[in-house]
Design a protein around this motif. Structure first.
Motif, PDB file in Angstrom:
ATOM      1  N   ALA A 154       8.591  -5.044   8.840  1.00  0.00           N
ATOM      2  CA  ALA A 154       8.214  -4.726   7.459  1.00  0.00           C
ATOM      3  C   ALA A 154       7.641  -5.952   6.754  1.00  0.00           C
ATOM      4  O   ALA A 154       6.630  -5.856   6.045  1.00  0.00           O
ATOM      5  N   LEU A 155       8.266  -7.112   6.934  1.00  0.00           N
ATOM      6  CA  LEU A 155       7.752  -8.333   6.311  1.00  0.00           C
ATOM      7  C   LEU A 155       6.366  -8.674   6.849  1.00  0.00           C
ATOM      8  O   LEU A 155       5.484  -9.119   6.096  1.00  0.00           O
ATOM      9  N   TRP A 156       6.168  -8.479   8.129  1.00  0.00           N
ATOM     10  CA  TRP A 156       4.847  -8.707   8.730  1.00  0.00           C
ATOM     11  C   TRP A 156       3.822  -7.753   8.119  1.00  0.00           C
ATOM     12  O   TRP A 156       2.708  -8.146   7.760  1.00  0.00           O
ATOM     13  N   ASP A 157       4.210  -6.491   7.972  1.00  0.00           N
ATOM     14  CA  ASP A 157       3.287  -5.500   7.424  1.00  0.00           C
ATOM     15  C   ASP A 157       2.974  -5.788   5.959  1.00  0.00           C
ATOM     16  O   ASP A 157       1.827  -5.634   5.522  1.00  0.00           O
ATOM     17  N   ILE A 158       3.978  -6.204   5.190  1.00  0.00           N
ATOM     18  CA  ILE A 158       3.741  -6.543   3.783  1.00  0.00           C
ATOM     19  C   ILE A 158       2.735  -7.684   3.678  1.00  0.00           C
ATOM     20  O   ILE A 158       1.841  -7.676   2.816  1.00  0.00           O
TER      21      ILE A 158
ATOM     22  N   ILE B 250       1.696  -5.753  -3.475  1.00  0.00           N
ATOM     23  CA  ILE B 250       2.873  -5.069  -2.939  1.00  0.00           C
ATOM     24  C   ILE B 250       4.033  -6.047  -2.974  1.00  0.00           C
ATOM     25  O   ILE B 250       3.872  -7.234  -2.672  1.00  0.00           O
ATOM     26  N   SER B 251       5.196  -5.574  -3.366  1.00  0.00           N
ATOM     27  CA  SER B 251       6.358  -6.443  -3.529  1.00  0.00           C
ATOM     28  C   SER B 251       7.006  -6.750  -2.186  1.00  0.00           C
ATOM     29  O   SER B 251       7.167  -5.866  -1.338  1.00  0.00           O
ATOM     30  N   THR B 252       7.388  -8.010  -2.018  1.00  0.00           N
ATOM     31  CA  THR B 252       8.100  -8.392  -0.798  1.00  0.00           C
ATOM     32  C   THR B 252       9.443  -7.679  -0.709  1.00  0.00           C
ATOM     33  O   THR B 252       9.950  -7.413   0.385  1.00  0.00           O
ATOM     34  N   GLY B 253      10.011  -7.340  -1.862  1.00  0.00           N
ATOM     35  CA  GLY B 253      11.303  -6.668  -1.874  1.00  0.00           C
ATOM     36  C   GLY B 253      11.290  -5.281  -1.261  1.00  0.00           C
ATOM     37  O   GLY B 253      12.350  -4.681  -1.060  1.00  0.00           O
ATOM     38  N   MET B 254      10.103  -4.770  -0.938  1.00  0.00           N
ATOM     39  CA  MET B 254      10.040  -3.443  -0.328  1.00  0.00           C
ATOM     40  C   MET B 254      10.678  -3.408   1.053  1.00  0.00           C
ATOM     41  O   MET B 254      10.969  -2.334   1.581  1.00  0.00           O
ATOM     42  N   TRP B 255      10.901  -4.593   1.666  1.00  0.00           N
ATOM     43  CA  TRP B 255      11.532  -4.599   2.988  1.00  0.00           C
ATOM     44  C   TRP B 255      12.934  -4.008   2.923  1.00  0.00           C
ATOM     45  O   TRP B 255      13.453  -3.511   3.932  1.00  0.00           O
ATOM     46  N   ILE B 256      13.546  -4.037   1.728  1.00  0.00           N
ATOM     47  CA  ILE B 256      14.896  -3.485   1.589  1.00  0.00           C
ATOM     48  C   ILE B 256      14.891  -1.995   1.906  1.00  0.00           C
ATOM     49  O   ILE B 256      15.848  -1.465   2.478  1.00  0.00           O
ATOM     50  N   THR B 257      13.809  -1.296   1.552  1.00  0.00           N
ATOM     51  CA  THR B 257      13.742   0.135   1.843  1.00  0.00           C
ATOM     52  C   THR B 257      13.706   0.386   3.344  1.00  0.00           C
ATOM     53  O   THR B 257      14.193   1.411   3.818  1.00  0.00           O
ATOM     54  N   VAL B 258      13.135  -0.550   4.108  1.00  0.00           N
ATOM     55  CA  VAL B 258      13.142  -0.406   5.567  1.00  0.00           C
ATOM     56  C   VAL B 258      14.564  -0.507   6.090  1.00  0.00           C
ATOM     57  O   VAL B 258      14.976   0.238   6.982  1.00  0.00           O
TER      58      VAL B 258
ATOM     59  N   ILE C 160       6.165   5.576   3.160  1.00  0.00           N
ATOM     60  CA  ILE C 160       5.560   6.416   2.122  1.00  0.00           C
ATOM     61  C   ILE C 160       5.089   5.556   0.953  1.00  0.00           C
ATOM     62  O   ILE C 160       3.968   5.726   0.444  1.00  0.00           O
ATOM     63  N   GLN C 161       5.928   4.612   0.502  1.00  0.00           N
ATOM     64  CA  GLN C 161       5.514   3.717  -0.584  1.00  0.00           C
ATOM     65  C   GLN C 161       4.283   2.915  -0.180  1.00  0.00           C
ATOM     66  O   GLN C 161       3.357   2.721  -0.972  1.00  0.00           O
ATOM     67  N   ARG C 162       4.281   2.445   1.052  1.00  0.00           N
ATOM     68  CA  ARG C 162       3.147   1.662   1.544  1.00  0.00           C
ATOM     69  C   ARG C 162       1.871   2.485   1.518  1.00  0.00           C
ATOM     70  O   ARG C 162       0.798   2.011   1.120  1.00  0.00           O
ATOM     71  N   THR C 163       1.955   3.741   1.945  1.00  0.00           N
ATOM     72  CA  THR C 163       0.781   4.610   1.976  1.00  0.00           C
ATOM     73  C   THR C 163       0.248   4.867   0.573  1.00  0.00           C
ATOM     74  O   THR C 163      -0.965   4.849   0.337  1.00  0.00           O
TER      75      THR C 163
ATOM     76  N   ARG D 113       0.491   2.954  -2.074  1.00  0.00           N
ATOM     77  CA  ARG D 113      -0.074   1.757  -2.691  1.00  0.00           C
ATOM     78  C   ARG D 113      -1.337   1.277  -1.992  1.00  0.00           C
ATOM     79  O   ARG D 113      -2.248   0.765  -2.637  1.00  0.00           O
ATOM     80  N   SER D 114      -1.382   1.412  -0.685  1.00  0.00           N
ATOM     81  CA  SER D 114      -2.525   0.880   0.061  1.00  0.00           C
ATOM     82  C   SER D 114      -3.596   1.926   0.340  1.00  0.00           C
ATOM     83  O   SER D 114      -4.655   1.594   0.866  1.00  0.00           O
ATOM     84  N   LYS D 115      -3.313   3.194  -0.011  1.00  0.00           N
ATOM     85  CA  LYS D 115      -4.271   4.285   0.224  1.00  0.00           C
ATOM     86  C   LYS D 115      -4.619   4.409   1.707  1.00  0.00           C
ATOM     87  O   LYS D 115      -5.734   4.755   2.072  1.00  0.00           O
ATOM     88  N   GLN D 116      -3.635   4.139   2.552  1.00  0.00           N
ATOM     89  CA  GLN D 116      -3.842   4.249   3.986  1.00  0.00           C
ATOM     90  C   GLN D 116      -3.524   5.665   4.453  1.00  0.00           C
ATOM     91  O   GLN D 116      -3.084   6.516   3.687  1.00  0.00           O
ATOM     92  N   THR D 117      -3.718   5.896   5.739  1.00  0.00           N
ATOM     93  CA  THR D 117      -3.538   7.230   6.295  1.00  0.00           C
ATOM     94  C   THR D 117      -2.088   7.690   6.224  1.00  0.00           C
ATOM     95  O   THR D 117      -1.155   6.901   6.423  1.00  0.00           O
ATOM     96  N   TRP D 118      -1.920   8.979   5.943  1.00  0.00           N
ATOM     97  CA  TRP D 118      -0.587   9.579   5.922  1.00  0.00           C
ATOM     98  C   TRP D 118      -0.073   9.852   7.330  1.00  0.00           C
ATOM     99  O   TRP D 118       1.060  10.290   7.508  1.00  0.00           O
ATOM    100  N   TRP D 119      -0.906   9.604   8.330  1.00  0.00           N
ATOM    101  CA  TRP D 119      -0.452   9.800   9.708  1.00  0.00           C
ATOM    102  C   TRP D 119       0.687   8.849  10.056  1.00  0.00           C
ATOM    103  O   TRP D 119       1.532   9.163  10.907  1.00  0.00           O
ATOM    104  N   ILE D 120       0.726   7.687   9.429  1.00  0.00           N
ATOM    105  CA  ILE D 120       1.754   6.699   9.784  1.00  0.00           C
ATOM    106  C   ILE D 120       3.155   7.216   9.445  1.00  0.00           C
ATOM    107  O   ILE D 120       4.016   7.293  10.333  1.00  0.00           O
ATOM    108  N   PRO D 121       3.454   7.602   8.183  1.00  0.00           N
ATOM    109  CA  PRO D 121       4.804   8.138   7.932  1.00  0.00           C
ATOM    110  C   PRO D 121       5.054   9.471   8.623  1.00  0.00           C
ATOM    111  O   PRO D 121       6.183   9.753   9.048  1.00  0.00           O
TER     112      PRO D 121
END
Length: 230
Positions: A94-98, A108-116, A125-128, A130-138
Motif C-alpha cells: 500500500a505504501l508503495w502504491d501510494i 492522496i494521504s499516506t494514512g490510507m495504508w491503515i485501511t489496508v 475503492i478509495q484509491r480508485t 481519487r485516482s480515477k483508475q479502473t474499477w477492475w482492480i477492486p
C-alpha cells in the motif's frame, strides 16, 4: 424642400464599444474574423503505475502458496506471526502504491495504508475514486479473495490439515480408557499436528505401567476428519 437637411434612413447608429469606467464593466476584446476563443490548455494527468495495486489484488493467491509451503514444512499457518506477516506485506504494498499515485500528481494521504491493514478492498475503492483508475482492480480483488476461500481443499491436499494437538491427545486418551480399558495413558502429539489428506502424523503414548507405544493419526478429508490407529 430646398435648403432642408433630410436624415438618411439607411444610416446606422454608431456602435457603442465601451461604457463609462464608473460601471466597472469592460468590453471583451474583439477577435479577428474567423478566430475562435480557445479554452486554456490543461496538462494531461500522468499515468499511474498500478503494479503495487495489482500485487495487492494477487495477495490472497500468494497467501495460499505461502500456506502450502508453511504446512509442508510443518509450520502452523494459523499463528499470530503468519497473520502479522500478511498484514505487513499488504501495508508495504500500500505504501508503495501510494507513492506511485503521488508521483502521478494525485493528492492522496499516506494514512490510507491503515485501511489496508483493516480491510484491503476499502483502500482499493478509495484509491480508485481519487485516482480515477479502473474499477477492475477492486473488483478482481473480491474475485481472487473468493477463489482463495474456495481453494481451502487445495491447501489441505498439497500442504496439509492442521489439528489442535491438545484436542487430539485428549480424544485418544479417552478412547484408550473407554475402548481399551487403559486408563492413565498419556498421549503426546506434535505441537504442529499437520499432515496432508490421505497421510498421517504420529503421537507417542506412555501407559500407566511405563510402557510406550506410537499411534498414527490418519487425515481422512480436507474438512479435518481423522481417526487413529495403533
Amino acid at each position: 424642400m430646398p435648403g432642408q437637411l433630410v436624415a438618411n434612413p439607411y444610416e446606422t447608429a454608431p456602435l457603442i464599444t465601451s461604457v463609462p469606467q464608473s460601471t466597472g464593466w469592460q468590453p471583451a476584446p474583439l477577435l479577428p474574423y474567423g478566430a475562435m476563443a480557445m479554452a486554456p490548455q490543461v496538462a494531461p494527468r500522468a499515468r499511474v503505475d498500478n503494479v503495487a495495486a495489482w500485487m495487492l489484488v494477487g495477495a490472497p493467491i500468494l497467501w495460499i502458496l505461502a500456506s502450502i509451503v508453511a504446512l509442508q514444512s510443518g509450520v502452523s499457518n494459523t499463528t499470530l506471526g503468519m497473520g502479522l506477516l500478511l498484514a505487513l506485506v499488504n501495508t508495504l504494498l500500500a505504501l508503495w502504491d501510494i507513492a506511485n499515485v503521488r508521483r502521478a500528481g494525485i493528492a492522496i494521504s499516506t494514512g490510507m495504508w491503515i485501511t489496508v491493514f483493516l480491510f484491503v478492498p476499502a483502500y482499493l475503492i478509495q484509491r480508485t475514486l481519487r485516482s480515477k483508475q479502473t474499477w477492475w482492480i477492486p473488483a478482481l480483488w473480491v474475485v481472487v479473495w473468493i477463489v482463495s476461500l474456495a481453494a481451502t481443499p487445495v491447501i489441505s491436499y498439497l500442504g496439509g490439515v492442521e489439528y489442535d494437538a491438545q484436542y487430539v491427545e485428549e480424544e485418544i486418551e479417552a478412547d484408550l480408557a473407554e475402548l481399551y480399558e487403559l486408563p492413565g495413558a498419556e498421549v503426546t502429539c506434535p505441537d504442529a499436528a499437520i499432515a496432508p489428506v490421505g497421510s498421517f502424523f504420529s503421537c507417542d503414548v506412555v501407559y500407566s505401567d511405563g510402557s510406550t507405544e506410537t499411534v498414527n493419526v490418519d487425515v481422512l478429508d480436507w474438512t479435518g476428519g481423522w481417526n487413529w490407529r495403533i
